[in-house]
Design a protein around this motif. Structure first.
Motif, PDB file in Angstrom:
ATOM      1  N   UNK A   1      84.657  44.641  43.813  1.00 47.93           N
ATOM      2  CA  UNK A   1      84.010  43.795  42.809  1.00 47.93           C
ATOM      3  C   UNK A   1      82.495  43.994  42.824  1.00 47.93           C
ATOM      4  N   UNK A   2      81.933  44.060  44.052  1.00 39.90           N
ATOM      5  CA  UNK A   2      80.488  44.255  44.165  1.00 39.90           C
ATOM      6  C   UNK A   2      80.075  45.615  43.598  1.00 39.90           C
ATOM      7  N   UNK A   3      80.919  46.636  43.841  1.00 37.57           N
ATOM      8  CA  UNK A   3      80.621  47.964  43.309  1.00 37.57           C
ATOM      9  C   UNK A   3      80.632  47.946  41.784  1.00 37.57           C
ATOM     10  N   UNK A   4      81.617  47.252  41.195  1.00 34.77           N
ATOM     11  CA  UNK A   4      81.708  47.180  39.731  1.00 34.77           C
ATOM     12  C   UNK A   4      80.487  46.469  39.146  1.00 34.77           C
ATOM     13  N   UNK A   5      80.064  45.387  39.804  1.00 35.15           N
ATOM     14  CA  UNK A   5      78.886  44.661  39.322  1.00 35.15           C
ATOM     15  C   UNK A   5      77.634  45.522  39.428  1.00 35.15           C
ATOM     16  N   UNK A   6      77.512  46.267  40.529  1.00 33.68           N
ATOM     17  CA  UNK A   6      76.355  47.137  40.705  1.00 33.68           C
ATOM     18  C   UNK A   6      76.359  48.248  39.669  1.00 33.68           C
ATOM     19  N   UNK A   7      77.560  48.823  39.425  1.00 33.45           N
ATOM     20  CA  UNK A   7      77.673  49.889  38.428  1.00 33.45           C
ATOM     21  C   UNK A   7      77.346  49.364  37.037  1.00 33.45           C
ATOM     22  N   UNK A   8      77.828  48.185  36.716  1.00 31.29           N
ATOM     23  CA  UNK A   8      77.537  47.594  35.413  1.00 31.29           C
ATOM     24  C   UNK A   8      76.052  47.327  35.251  1.00 31.29           C
ATOM     25  N   UNK A   9      75.402  46.865  36.322  1.00 28.94           N
ATOM     26  CA  UNK A   9      73.969  46.627  36.266  1.00 28.94           C
ATOM     27  C   UNK A   9      73.186  47.914  36.061  1.00 28.94           C
ATOM     28  N   UNK A  10      73.613  48.987  36.747  1.00 31.34           N
ATOM     29  CA  UNK A  10      72.929  50.277  36.593  1.00 31.34           C
ATOM     30  C   UNK A  10      73.112  50.831  35.191  1.00 31.34           C
ATOM     31  N   UNK A  11      74.329  50.702  34.633  1.00 26.49           N
ATOM     32  CA  UNK A  11      74.573  51.170  33.272  1.00 26.49           C
ATOM     33  C   UNK A  11      73.759  50.380  32.259  1.00 26.49           C
ATOM     34  N   UNK A  12      73.713  49.060  32.472  1.00 26.70           N
ATOM     35  CA  UNK A  12      72.929  48.223  31.567  1.00 26.70           C
ATOM     36  C   UNK A  12      71.460  48.592  31.613  1.00 26.70           C
ATOM     37  N   UNK A  13      70.944  48.842  32.817  1.00 28.02           N
ATOM     38  CA  UNK A  13      69.543  49.232  32.972  1.00 28.02           C
ATOM     39  C   UNK A  13      69.284  50.593  32.338  1.00 28.02           C
ATOM     40  N   UNK A  14      70.242  51.524  32.501  1.00 28.28           N
ATOM     41  CA  UNK A  14      70.089  52.857  31.920  1.00 28.28           C
ATOM     42  C   UNK A  14      70.016  52.791  30.400  1.00 28.28           C
ATOM     43  N   UNK A  15      70.932  52.032  29.785  1.00 26.48           N
ATOM     44  CA  UNK A  15      70.933  51.931  28.327  1.00 26.48           C
ATOM     45  C   UNK A  15      69.694  51.192  27.831  1.00 26.48           C
ATOM     46  N   UNK A  16      69.223  50.190  28.585  1.00 27.23           N
ATOM     47  CA  UNK A  16      68.041  49.441  28.169  1.00 27.23           C
ATOM     48  C   UNK A  16      66.797  50.312  28.198  1.00 27.23           C
ATOM     49  N   UNK A  17      66.682  51.175  29.212  1.00 25.45           N
ATOM     50  CA  UNK A  17      65.487  51.991  29.352  1.00 25.45           C
ATOM     51  C   UNK A  17      65.521  53.233  28.454  1.00 25.45           C
ATOM     52  N   UNK A  18      66.724  53.695  28.074  1.00 27.42           N
ATOM     53  CA  UNK A  18      66.827  54.960  27.349  1.00 27.42           C
ATOM     54  C   UNK A  18      67.456  54.814  25.971  1.00 27.42           C
ATOM     55  N   UNK A  19      67.455  53.565  25.444  1.00 21.83           N
ATOM     56  CA  UNK A  19      68.113  53.365  24.152  1.00 21.83           C
ATOM     57  C   UNK A  19      67.524  54.205  23.018  1.00 21.83           C
ATOM     58  N   UNK A  20      66.210  54.532  22.990  1.00 25.16           N
ATOM     59  CA  UNK A  20      65.726  55.388  21.884  1.00 25.16           C
ATOM     60  C   UNK A  20      66.370  56.768  21.893  1.00 25.16           C
ATOM     61  N   UNK A  21      66.494  57.364  23.083  1.00 26.78           N
ATOM     62  CA  UNK A  21      67.093  58.685  23.174  1.00 26.78           C
ATOM     63  C   UNK A  21      68.586  58.632  22.850  1.00 26.78           C
ATOM     64  N   UNK A  22      69.255  57.600  23.361  1.00 28.76           N
ATOM     65  CA  UNK A  22      70.684  57.463  23.090  1.00 28.76           C
ATOM     66  C   UNK A  22      70.919  57.290  21.595  1.00 28.76           C
ATOM     67  N   UNK A  23      70.090  56.468  20.947  1.00 30.95           N
ATOM     68  CA  UNK A  23      70.245  56.242  19.505  1.00 30.95           C
ATOM     69  C   UNK A  23      69.994  57.533  18.723  1.00 30.95           C
ATOM     70  N   UNK A  24      68.971  58.301  19.122  1.00 32.30           N
ATOM     71  CA  UNK A  24      68.638  59.529  18.399  1.00 32.30           C
ATOM     72  C   UNK A  24      69.764  60.563  18.502  1.00 32.30           C
ATOM     73  N   UNK A  25      70.204  60.837  19.729  1.00 33.23           N
ATOM     74  CA  UNK A  25      71.230  61.858  19.905  1.00 33.23           C
ATOM     75  C   UNK A  25      72.591  61.392  19.388  1.00 33.23           C
ATOM     76  N   UNK A  26      72.859  60.089  19.450  1.00 32.11           N
ATOM     77  CA  UNK A  26      74.091  59.579  18.848  1.00 32.11           C
ATOM     78  C   UNK A  26      74.053  59.765  17.338  1.00 32.11           C
ATOM     79  N   UNK A  27      72.888  59.520  16.744  1.00 34.05           N
ATOM     80  CA  UNK A  27      72.736  59.730  15.306  1.00 34.05           C
ATOM     81  C   UNK A  27      72.920  61.190  14.926  1.00 34.05           C
ATOM     82  N   UNK A  28      72.372  62.084  15.749  1.00 31.97           N
ATOM     83  CA  UNK A  28      72.558  63.516  15.480  1.00 31.97           C
ATOM     84  C   UNK A  28      74.029  63.902  15.562  1.00 31.97           C
ATOM     85  N   UNK A  29      74.717  63.366  16.567  1.00 33.87           N
ATOM     86  CA  UNK A  29      76.140  63.661  16.709  1.00 33.87           C
ATOM     87  C   UNK A  29      76.947  63.140  15.534  1.00 33.87           C
TER      88      UNK A  29
END
Length: 209
Positions: A1-29
């Motif tokens: 459970x702790x691993x899942x929470x940590x992984x979810x937190x890391x994913x949330x932080x990754x998307x929060x910090x890199x949302x411009x790049x994710x949005x751009x490349x998702x749009x290109x795709x």
């Protein structure tokens, strides 16, 4: 459970910090996928057609031109990345470190907006039950408001009257912001409010009677 929470937190932080790049490349795709789908619908060009076309072109293709195209594409990709990093990310000075004034302003804004959000939620709950309100509802709302104000005063004191131990601590530890709560406040729209975060405002609210 702790691993899942940590992984979810890391994913949330990754998307929060890199949302411009994710949005751009998702749009290109999506644009490429939409083009391929259109060609298949209108002209029945499936993936095998594009494979045969690529093979036919590769036989008479000038590899020097291909290399030049790849170089141009790489330059454009770098240029777009620079634009996204400069204009879509918060500006940071001193090699990514915020100044003392910026750290204190962010902290003041956070504790003020958190107080507003909590009082707003309490008021919303009271309004939703206005037809069946009882004394216990008012008492509970008052208790929650007192707790919200007490938390604000506890955090605001560090801006107005830091003690000796706090003065010796790193500035990021004294005025650290709970990033998950900050993201929630942003998503809820509270960061769109225009508020005064000066020391005078915080001091006036801290000493309010």
């Amino acid at each position: 459970m702790e691993f899942c929470q940590k992984l979810r937190g890391q994913l949330s932080e990754f998307f929060f910090m890199n949302y411009p790049y994710i949005a751009f490349y998702s749009g290109m795709g999506m644009a490429v996928t939409a083009y391929l789908h259109y060609q298949w619908k209108m002209h029945h060009y499936d993936l095998m057609y594009w494979k045969h076309l690529a093979e036919a072109l590769s036989q008479d293709f000038d590899y020097f031109q291909l290399a030049m195209l790849l170089v141009i594409f790489a330059i454009n990709a770098i240029f777009v990345s620079i634009i996204l990093s400069v204009y879509l990310r918060p500006a940071l000075d001193n090699n990514g470190e915020m100044s003392l004034l910026e750290i204190k302003d962010r902290y003041a804004r956070f504790i003020l907006l958190r107080l507003i959000a909590r009082l707003d939620r309490i008021q919303s709950k009271i309004s939703a039950k206005r037809k069946v309100l009882t004394f216990s509802h008012y008492a509970r709302a008052h208790t929650n408001m007192v707790k919200a104000v007490a938390m604000f005063r506890k955090d605001a004191r560090k801006l107005i009257l830091p003690n000796e131990s706090e003065i010796l601590m790193p500035i990021e530890d004294i005025y650290g912001v709970a990033e998950d709560e900050e993201r929630l406040l942003r998503r809820s729209g509270y960061y769109k409010l225009i508020i005064d975060t000066t020391d005078e405002t915080v001091k006036a609210l801290f000493n309010a009677k």
